[in-house]
Design a protein around this motif. Structure first.
Motif, PDB file in Angstrom:
ATOM      1  N   LEU A   3       0.818  -1.203   0.000  1.00  0.00           N
ATOM      2  CA  LEU A   3       0.000   0.000   0.000  1.00  0.00           C
ATOM      3  C   LEU A   3       0.857   1.260   0.000  1.00  0.00           C
ATOM      4  O   LEU A   3       0.553   2.239  -0.689  1.00  0.00           O
ATOM      5  CB  LEU A   3      -0.934   0.001   1.215  1.00  0.00           C
ATOM      6  N   ARG A   4       1.957   1.225   0.758  1.00  0.00           N
ATOM      7  CA  ARG A   4       2.845   2.383   0.787  1.00  0.00           C
ATOM      8  C   ARG A   4       3.468   2.612  -0.583  1.00  0.00           C
ATOM      9  O   ARG A   4       3.571   3.754  -1.053  1.00  0.00           O
ATOM     10  CB  ARG A   4       3.940   2.189   1.845  1.00  0.00           C
ATOM     11  N   GLN A  57       2.189   1.972  -3.357  1.00  0.00           N
ATOM     12  CA  GLN A  57       1.134   2.473  -4.243  1.00  0.00           C
ATOM     13  C   GLN A  57       0.598   3.836  -3.797  1.00  0.00           C
ATOM     14  O   GLN A  57      -0.408   4.312  -4.332  1.00  0.00           O
ATOM     15  CB  GLN A  57      -0.018   1.461  -4.284  1.00  0.00           C
ATOM     16  N   ALA A  58       1.279   4.437  -2.833  1.00  0.00           N
ATOM     17  CA  ALA A  58       0.886   5.746  -2.292  1.00  0.00           C
ATOM     18  C   ALA A  58      -0.537   5.723  -1.746  1.00  0.00           C
ATOM     19  O   ALA A  58      -1.278   6.703  -1.862  1.00  0.00           O
ATOM     20  CB  ALA A  58       1.041   6.837  -3.349  1.00  0.00           C
ATOM     21  N   GLN A  59      -0.906   4.602  -1.139  1.00  0.00           N
ATOM     22  CA  GLN A  59      -2.246   4.462  -0.578  1.00  0.00           C
ATOM     23  C   GLN A  59      -2.247   4.465   0.949  1.00  0.00           C
ATOM     24  O   GLN A  59      -3.273   4.171   1.564  1.00  0.00           O
ATOM     25  CB  GLN A  59      -2.893   3.172  -1.083  1.00  0.00           C
ATOM     26  N   VAL A  60      -1.115   4.761   1.560  1.00  0.00           N
ATOM     27  CA  VAL A  60      -1.054   4.839   3.020  1.00  0.00           C
ATOM     28  C   VAL A  60      -1.419   6.257   3.458  1.00  0.00           C
ATOM     29  O   VAL A  60      -0.793   7.233   3.030  1.00  0.00           O
ATOM     30  CB  VAL A  60       0.345   4.462   3.540  1.00  0.00           C
ATOM     31  N   GLU A  61      -2.440   6.359   4.282  1.00  0.00           N
ATOM     32  CA  GLU A  61      -2.869   7.647   4.807  1.00  0.00           C
ATOM     33  C   GLU A  61      -2.730   7.637   6.323  1.00  0.00           C
ATOM     34  O   GLU A  61      -3.398   6.860   7.012  1.00  0.00           O
ATOM     35  CB  GLU A  61      -4.323   7.922   4.414  1.00  0.00           C
ATOM     36  N   GLU A  62      -1.825   8.469   6.831  1.00  0.00           N
ATOM     37  CA  GLU A  62      -1.588   8.566   8.270  1.00  0.00           C
ATOM     38  C   GLU A  62      -1.502  10.046   8.657  1.00  0.00           C
ATOM     39  O   GLU A  62      -0.469  10.512   9.130  1.00  0.00           O
ATOM     40  CB  GLU A  62      -0.301   7.831   8.655  1.00  0.00           C
ATOM     41  N   PRO A  63      -2.582  10.794   8.482  1.00  0.00           N
ATOM     42  CA  PRO A  63      -2.531  12.228   8.793  1.00  0.00           C
ATOM     43  C   PRO A  63      -2.394  12.485  10.290  1.00  0.00           C
ATOM     44  O   PRO A  63      -2.919  11.743  11.115  1.00  0.00           O
ATOM     45  CB  PRO A  63      -3.884  12.739   8.277  1.00  0.00           C
ATOM     46  N   LEU A  64      -1.662  13.530  10.606  1.00  0.00           N
ATOM     47  CA  LEU A  64      -1.588  13.966  11.996  1.00  0.00           C
ATOM     48  C   LEU A  64      -2.952  14.463  12.451  1.00  0.00           C
ATOM     49  O   LEU A  64      -3.677  15.106  11.690  1.00  0.00           O
ATOM     50  CB  LEU A  64      -0.578  15.100  12.153  1.00  0.00           C
ATOM     51  N   TYR A  65      -3.292  14.149  13.675  1.00  0.00           N
ATOM     52  CA  TYR A  65      -4.511  14.728  14.242  1.00  0.00           C
ATOM     53  C   TYR A  65      -4.323  16.238  14.430  1.00  0.00           C
ATOM     54  O   TYR A  65      -3.220  16.717  14.737  1.00  0.00           O
ATOM     55  CB  TYR A  65      -4.825  14.089  15.593  1.00  0.00           C
ATOM     56  N   ASP A  66      -5.409  16.971  14.239  1.00  0.00           N
ATOM     57  CA  ASP A  66      -5.369  18.404  14.493  1.00  0.00           C
ATOM     58  C   ASP A  66      -4.924  18.663  15.928  1.00  0.00           C
ATOM     59  O   ASP A  66      -5.418  18.033  16.866  1.00  0.00           O
ATOM     60  CB  ASP A  66      -6.757  19.023  14.285  1.00  0.00           C
ATOM     61  N   GLY A  67      -3.990  19.566  16.066  1.00  0.00           N
ATOM     62  CA  GLY A  67      -3.528  19.944  17.397  1.00  0.00           C
ATOM     63  C   GLY A  67      -2.286  19.233  17.867  1.00  0.00           C
ATOM     64  O   GLY A  67      -1.698  19.618  18.886  1.00  0.00           O
ATOM     65  N   ILE A  68      -1.839  18.211  17.140  1.00  0.00           N
ATOM     66  CA  ILE A  68      -0.647  17.474  17.587  1.00  0.00           C
ATOM     67  C   ILE A  68       0.608  18.326  17.474  1.00  0.00           C
ATOM     68  O   ILE A  68       1.424  18.386  18.412  1.00  0.00           O
ATOM     69  CB  ILE A  68      -0.494  16.154  16.807  1.00  0.00           C
ATOM     70  N   LEU A  69       0.806  18.995  16.352  1.00  0.00           N
ATOM     71  CA  LEU A  69       2.016  19.818  16.208  1.00  0.00           C
ATOM     72  C   LEU A  69       2.084  20.922  17.264  1.00  0.00           C
ATOM     73  O   LEU A  69       3.143  21.095  17.899  1.00  0.00           O
ATOM     74  CB  LEU A  69       2.095  20.405  14.803  1.00  0.00           C
ATOM     75  N   PRO A  70       1.019  21.667  17.493  1.00  0.00           N
ATOM     76  CA  PRO A  70       1.078  22.660  18.575  1.00  0.00           C
ATOM     77  C   PRO A  70       1.351  22.048  19.946  1.00  0.00           C
ATOM     78  O   PRO A  70       2.040  22.651  20.772  1.00  0.00           O
ATOM     79  CB  PRO A  70      -0.307  23.326  18.532  1.00  0.00           C
TER      80      PRO A  70
END
Length: 223
Positions: free
Chosen positions: A79-80, A82-95
């Motif tokens: 999957l990786r 094929q660029a089908q891996v989606e692991e977005p950061l949750y909102d607020g994690i970077l701050p």
């Protein structure tokens, strides 16, 4: 005073549930099995792979669980590619990470991912270098065993009562308590409040913005 914040990855730092379920589906199909519905399957996120397969396919033997775990790894790599891996950061994690570092906290990760999977995930978000200790299922027993947390503490030179584990599952809370750490349950992940409390969560955060104040309050009370 050294303070350490130890994060789970899947369901805490990143929302990887959809990709995990797709990889599980490929692994189960390869072995002629039906994958449980997503709501049930995502409850094993956080366990090491063999233990997760045993939870999802309890009527089968350990040899099949091991083979299914390897098939899952192969499926995830496919999957990786094929660029089908989606692991977005949750909102607020970077701050949250920024705020913890600004207040002098050391950052670590303890996850059921493999070394390779964690490296890919963190590097894709430019986060790899921000964590002093990266502990994975490649070198430790599955959560809730405290091994990953204890090694992270050793790497950071931190004491358990001055450290917190932030995670979204009962496995994370159990790991924290077994290591003598404080436990903050992340309600934006895959287990609900009742499960987190039952497993030992000291407090619950509905959003990453709440974690810093909760962590500092827990450590201050324990000091």
């Amino acid at each position: 005073m050294i303070r350490c914040a130890i994060f789970d990855c899947d369901g805490t730092l990143v929302d990887s549930g959809g990709t995990i379920h797709r990889a599980l589906g490929l692994a189960f199909a390869e072995h002629g099995l039906d994958l449980p519905p997503r709501q049930q399957a995502q409850r094993v996120i956080g366990l090491s792979l063999v233990e997760a397969m045993a939870e999802l396919a309890p009527s089968h033997d350990a040899d099949l669980h091991s083979r299914m775990a390897q098939t899952y790894k192969d499926a995830f790599v496919t999957l990786r590619g094929q660029a089908q891996v989606e692991e977005p950061l949750y909102d607020g994690i970077l701050p949250l990470l920024d705020a913890l570092e600004e207040r002098g906290w050391l950052l670590s990760v303890a996850t059921g991912k493999s070394d390779r999977g964690l490296r890919h995930c963190l590097t894709s978000h430019g986060l790899h270098a921000r964590f002093l200790s990266l502990q994975t299922a490649d070198r430790h027993p599955s959560k809730p065993h405290p091994s990953m947390t204890l090694q992270a503490l050793a790497d950071c030179g931190a004491e358990p009562h001055r450290s917190v584990v932030i995670g979204d599952t009962g496995w994370d809370m159990g790991m924290a308590k077994a290591a003598g750490c404080h436990a903050i349950g992340a309600l934006w992940g895959y287990h609900d409040a009742a499960e987190l409390r039952a497993a030992g969560a000291d407090t619950l955060a509905a959003h990453p913005a709440e974690v810093l104040d909760q962590a500092e309050a827990l450590v201050k009370v324990a000091a």
